[in-house]
Motif scaffolding. Structure first.
Motif, PDB file in Angstrom:
ATOM      1  N   ASP A  60       0.827  -1.210   0.000  1.00 60.62           N
ATOM      2  CA  ASP A  60       0.000   0.000   0.000  1.00 60.62           C
ATOM      3  C   ASP A  60       0.862   1.261   0.000  1.00 60.62           C
ATOM      4  O   ASP A  60       0.493   2.268  -0.606  1.00 60.62           O
ATOM      5  CB  ASP A  60      -0.966  -0.010   1.185  1.00 60.62           C
ATOM      6  N   THR A  61       2.025   1.207   0.643  1.00 59.28           N
ATOM      7  CA  THR A  61       2.954   2.345   0.618  1.00 59.28           C
ATOM      8  C   THR A  61       3.498   2.551  -0.796  1.00 59.28           C
ATOM      9  O   THR A  61       3.553   3.681  -1.292  1.00 59.28           O
ATOM     10  CB  THR A  61       4.116   2.115   1.600  1.00 59.28           C
ATOM     11  N   LYS A  62       3.877   1.463  -1.449  1.00 58.90           N
ATOM     12  CA  LYS A  62       4.400   1.569  -2.826  1.00 58.90           C
ATOM     13  C   LYS A  62       3.338   2.072  -3.797  1.00 58.90           C
ATOM     14  O   LYS A  62       3.642   2.848  -4.705  1.00 58.90           O
ATOM     15  CB  LYS A  62       4.955   0.219  -3.278  1.00 58.90           C
ATOM     16  N   LYS A  63       2.082   1.652  -3.608  1.00 60.42           N
ATOM     17  CA  LYS A  63       0.995   2.156  -4.462  1.00 60.42           C
ATOM     18  C   LYS A  63       0.904   3.675  -4.347  1.00 60.42           C
ATOM     19  O   LYS A  63       0.754   4.376  -5.343  1.00 60.42           O
ATOM     20  CB  LYS A  63      -0.345   1.543  -4.045  1.00 60.42           C
ATOM     21  N   PHE A  64       0.984   4.169  -3.109  1.00 62.30           N
ATOM     22  CA  PHE A  64       0.928   5.613  -2.898  1.00 62.30           C
ATOM     23  C   PHE A  64       2.106   6.306  -3.579  1.00 62.30           C
ATOM     24  O   PHE A  64       1.919   7.292  -4.302  1.00 62.30           O
ATOM     25  CB  PHE A  64       0.924   5.947  -1.402  1.00 62.30           C
ATOM     26  N   LEU A  65       3.316   5.808  -3.353  1.00 61.55           N
ATOM     27  CA  LEU A  65       4.499   6.451  -3.926  1.00 61.55           C
ATOM     28  C   LEU A  65       4.438   6.483  -5.452  1.00 61.55           C
ATOM     29  O   LEU A  65       4.740   7.503  -6.074  1.00 61.55           O
ATOM     30  CB  LEU A  65       5.772   5.745  -3.451  1.00 61.55           C
ATOM     31  N   LYS A  66       4.034   5.381  -6.065  1.00 62.87           N
ATOM     32  CA  LYS A  66       3.922   5.346  -7.528  1.00 62.87           C
ATOM     33  C   LYS A  66       2.862   6.325  -8.019  1.00 62.87           C
ATOM     34  O   LYS A  66       3.073   7.043  -8.992  1.00 62.87           O
ATOM     35  CB  LYS A  66       3.597   3.931  -8.006  1.00 62.87           C
ATOM     36  N   ALA A  67       1.720   6.358  -7.337  1.00 63.25           N
ATOM     37  CA  ALA A  67       0.648   7.273  -7.754  1.00 63.25           C
ATOM     38  C   ALA A  67       1.065   8.731  -7.587  1.00 63.25           C
ATOM     39  O   ALA A  67       0.703   9.583  -8.403  1.00 63.25           O
ATOM     40  CB  ALA A  67      -0.614   6.979  -6.957  1.00 63.25           C
TER      41      ALA A  67
END
Length: 176
Positions: A54-61
């Motif tokens: 979920d952290t990586k999803k945020f960073l990519k977005a």
């Protein structure tokens, strides 16, 4: 004879009292179960992998875009308050400055690593993220290593970002 007349009433009163007690016990037990079930669900979904994903999803977005970043890209991944904080500068800049048509601007991240302060979280998490931020302007690339402290909260069966700040040095990380 009068004693035998009151026995059915006494039994009825005792049954009503006992039934009320049982109802209260059932209600208290159900409330305790629901509380534990909610905590269990949070703990079940708090694995390092789920927090990392979920952290990586945020960073990519947040970091992967062309032209200008868009607040909508992080909808559902962060709180509205954090969205407004992160995009405050872009919103103001958008009102005062129009991007030249011949400027090709692209932002992306690579080599993302998430470091966890603890193995398990209850309903909140704080992580340290490192990644390479790659900016491409008209075909020319520039990259930089970025450190970020990210706070998350378990809400609606997923981890959402409630706090984000970039760090100058790993010693600035406030995690435990």
């Amino acid at each position: 004879m009068s004693l035998t007349r009151f026995i059915p009433y006494a039994i009825l009163i005792a049954l009503i009292i006992f039934g009320g007690y049982q109802f209260k016990q059932h209600h208290d037990t159900k409330a305790a179960y629901n509380k534990l079930d909610t905590k269990y669900t949070a703990l079940k979904n708090n694995s390092k992998q789920k927090v990392s994903d979920d952290t990586k999803k945020f960073l990519k977005a947040f970091y992967n875009y062309e032209g200008r970043p868009k607040k909508e890209s992080i909808n559902g991944l962060t709180t509205k308050k954090l969205q407004n904080t992160l995009f405050q500068t872009y919103d103001q800049l958008g009102k005062e400055y129009e991007m030249p048509k011949d400027l090709n601007y692209k932002s992306e991240i690579k080599n993302t690593t998430i470091y966890h302060a603890r193995d398990e979280y209850d309903s909140e998490a704080k992580v340290l993220a490192t990644f390479d931020s790659v900016i491409t302007i008209n075909g020319k690339k520039s990259d930089a290593k970025t450190l970020a402290e990210i706070k998350l909260k378990f809400q609606d069966n997923k981890w959402i970002v409630t706090g984000y700040k970039t760090l100058n040095n790993v010693s600035d990380y406030q995690g435990s």
